[in-house]
Motif scaffolding. Structure first.
Motif, PDB file in Angstrom:
ATOM      1  N   VAL A   1       0.826  -1.210   0.000  1.00 54.87           N
ATOM      2  CA  VAL A   1       0.000   0.000   0.000  1.00 54.87           C
ATOM      3  C   VAL A   1       0.860   1.259   0.000  1.00 54.87           C
TER       4      VAL A   1
ATOM      5  N   ARG B   1      -3.694   2.608  -6.280  1.00 61.63           N
ATOM      6  CA  ARG B   1      -4.250   2.425  -4.932  1.00 61.63           C
ATOM      7  C   ARG B   1      -5.225   1.240  -4.844  1.00 61.63           C
TER       8      ARG B   1
ATOM      9  N   LEU C   1      -4.678  -2.044  -2.527  1.00 61.69           N
ATOM     10  CA  LEU C   1      -5.604  -2.428  -1.458  1.00 61.69           C
ATOM     11  C   LEU C   1      -5.969  -3.904  -1.550  1.00 61.69           C
TER      12      LEU C   1
ATOM     13  N   GLY D   1      -4.578  -6.174   1.214  1.00 60.15           N
ATOM     14  CA  GLY D   1      -5.615  -6.723   2.094  1.00 60.15           C
ATOM     15  C   GLY D   1      -5.615  -8.242   2.091  1.00 60.15           C
TER      16      GLY D   1
ATOM     17  N   THR E   1      -8.244  -5.515   4.676  1.00 59.44           N
ATOM     18  CA  THR E   1      -8.489  -4.596   3.561  1.00 59.44           C
ATOM     19  C   THR E   1      -9.093  -3.288   4.077  1.00 59.44           C
TER      20      THR E   1
ATOM     21  N   TRP F   1      -7.451   0.380   3.845  1.00 55.69           N
ATOM     22  CA  TRP F   1      -8.228   1.470   3.234  1.00 55.69           C
ATOM     23  C   TRP F   1      -8.270   2.658   4.193  1.00 55.69           C
TER      24      TRP F   1
END
Length: 257
Positions: free
Chosen positions: A101, A107, A111, A115, A158, A162
């Protein structure tokens, strides 16, 4: 079947393990936010700190919860090398997820990869930790509950990543870490409810270390690490504060001969 008790010490272990998971998550999110505001070596150091905080928080959560795990009719011991390996797995995998990340151009993909990696890492840490359990009897798992616990781990990881990318305010970080702590705890207890033990009573001594001999001191040590790192992070200046102090000092330097 042996009667399993997941809270042999009452509410102490679930509550304490939840607190550990939240502290680890809060510290990890805070460090990731700081990492994204910097570059180069500083970013790398913040990301490593973030990963070690989340990894330590998750592992400590698991094993503090395990202090409350008891099975009627048998003692429980822990295989020391496997337990330490589970800690290493937690650190390394969370590190991979956080770095995915922290350094990714895309992006969305970061993720998903981060994740998935981190979630599978958390789950493998949990089941490695369970594989380290030694008792008189056979341990079996409900495959559906195991699959559910892995799914919870991936979704939680995840969501946490985020949050790390999108959340900046301390209040939001706090809320995100409380949710992450709850997710990690629910993953743990879902995994624990998947366990069934067929006890075979035996007078033989079990290999491995008792929880209080080995896991309790290790959890205390790692918990202290989390608290000390939290204090350090809270006291170290943010990029914005550093820039402000640099600009405040700039005129002094320009006047110097």
């Amino acid at each position: 079947m042996g009667h399993l008790d997941h809270a042999a010490l009452g509410w102490l272990t679930p509550a304490l393990s939840y607190v550990m998971a939240c502290i680890g998550a809060a510290l990890g999110l805070r460090c990731t936010v700081r990492a994204l505001a910097t570059t180069g070596r500083s970013r790398r150091n913040w990301l490593v700190t973030a990963a070690s905080a989340i990894g330590t928080g998750i592992w400590t959560m698991h094993f503090v919860a395990m202090l409350g795990f008891a099975v009627a009719g048998t003692d429980i011991r822990y295989d020391v090398p496997l337990t330490l390996l589970s800690l290493l797995v937690a650190m390394v995998v969370v590190c991979a997820g956080v770095f995915a990340v922290g350094y990714s151009r895309d992006r969305g993909r970061a993720l998903l990869v981060g994740g998935l990696t981190t979630g599978l890492g958390v789950a493998s840490m949990h089941y490695l930790g369970m594989a380290a359990v030694r008792l008189h009897g056979d341990v079996t798992y409900d495959p559906l509950l195991v699959a559910l616990s892995v799914l919870i781990a991936v979704v939680a990881a995840t969501a946490a990543l985020w949050a790390a990318l999108n959340i900046k305010s301390p209040v939001a970080v706090t809320i995100a870490s409380l949710i992450m702590g709850a997710a990690v705890s629910s993953m743990h207890y879902t995994g624990m409810f998947a366990v069934a033990v067929r006890v075979t009573p035996s007078g033989e001594a079990l290999p491995g270390a008792a929880a209080m001999q080995f896991i309790f001191p290790l959890a205390v040590g790692l918990g202290s690490y989390l608290f000390l790192t939290s204090a350090f992070v809270a006291l170290s200046p943010t990029a914005g504060e550093r820039a402000a102090s640099a600009s405040a000092q700039a005129p002094v330097h320009s006047v110097a001969p």
